[in-house]
Design a protein around this motif. Structure first.
Motif, short mmCIF file in Angstrom:
data_model
loop_
_atom_site.label_atom_id
_atom_site.label_comp_id
_atom_site.label_asym_id
_atom_site.label_seq_id
_atom_site.Cartn_x
_atom_site.Cartn_y
_atom_site.Cartn_z
N UNK A 89 -1.13 -8.09 46.68
CA UNK A 89 -0.30 -6.93 47.43
C UNK A 89 0.05 -7.37 48.93
N UNK A 90 1.05 -7.16 49.23
CA UNK A 90 0.89 -6.84 50.61
C UNK A 90 2.64 -7.12 51.82
N UNK A 91 2.59 -7.15 53.25
CA UNK A 91 3.16 -7.81 54.02
C UNK A 91 3.21 -9.20 54.42
N UNK A 92 4.15 -10.23 54.11
CA UNK A 92 3.89 -11.62 54.67
C UNK A 92 4.77 -12.20 55.35
N UNK A 93 3.71 -12.56 56.27
CA UNK A 93 4.75 -13.06 57.04
C UNK A 93 5.22 -14.87 57.34
N UNK A 94 6.40 -15.15 56.94
CA UNK A 94 6.65 -16.79 57.75
C UNK A 94 7.42 -17.18 58.78
N UNK A 111 4.46 -6.96 45.58
CA UNK A 111 3.28 -5.85 45.00
C UNK A 111 3.30 -6.83 43.15
N UNK A 112 2.18 -7.45 43.76
CA UNK A 112 1.23 -8.38 42.68
C UNK A 112 0.87 -7.29 41.70
#
Length: 205
Positions: A89-94, A111-112
């Protein structure tokens, strides 16, 4: 007055205003003459040039938008997003360049949640009931279900089934008969209850 021909001379300098034309394209915003522009359009800047002549510069501006998408996901075990697999889980940026040619960034709020994989090693006598099904032979059994997280899950049962012993002895004796430390003096069917080497309740006859 004196009847003589005369001539005046004028030394004339003509200065001109300045009229520059600028065409430009920018992503999201553009600063020109100290003013930030955020939309496409034609803009005019009025001023006096170095010759003190009224001047006007014109900007033909095209503003293109960058992209900033936000995605919120809840996934089981892992999630594939923009060719990357995420397992936490976390905030990921592409970050990428969009179709407008502008630097862009999408954000994934992930959220995993986990699926369940329980393993049970069980040894019983005769039979075992697991999730409503009675098993009477040793083996490996699985149960597929959706857990509380909403994830496909599988539990595994490694089952060993042992059995009680049921020996039958037929014998004839004179006067008395000793069987399993008990002395019998009458004919009949006798039972001997015990726990066998497998730990299972057994009865010999």
């Amino acid at each position: 007055g004196n009847g003589c021909a005369s001539m005046d001379t004028l030394h004339l300098t003509v200065n001109y205003g300045t009229h520059n034309v600028l065409r430009d394209t920018a992503c999201d915003s553009y600063v020109w003459q100290g003013i930030t522009r955020t939309s496409s359009g034609t803009y005019v800047y009025n001023y006096n040039n170095n010759d003190s002549c009224p001047s006007a510069d014109t900007l033909f501006l095209v503003i293109k938008a960058s992209t900033h998408n936000s995605v919120t996901r809840t996934e089981c075990n892992s999630y594939l997003w923009n060719d990357s697999t995420y397992t936490e889980s976390g905030v990921h940026v592409y970050s990428y360049t969009n179709a407008n040619g502008c630097a862009s960034a999408d954000t994934l709020h992930l959220t995993i949640v986990e699926s369940t994989h329980n393993v049970f090693d069980t040894t019983v006598c005769e039979s075992y009931t697991w999730h409503g099904t009675t098993r009477t032979t040793s083996g490996t059994y699985t149960r597929n279900y959706t857990n509380a997280n909403g994830c496909a899950s599988t539990d595994t049962l490694h089952l060993t089934v042992n059995y009680g012993t049921h020996n039958v002895v037929r014998d004839t004796a004179c006067d008395t008969y000793t069987w399993n430390t008990t002395v019998y003096t009458t004919s009949g069917t006798k039972l001997y209850s015990y726990t066998n080497a497998n730990g299972c309740a057994s009865v010999d006859t």
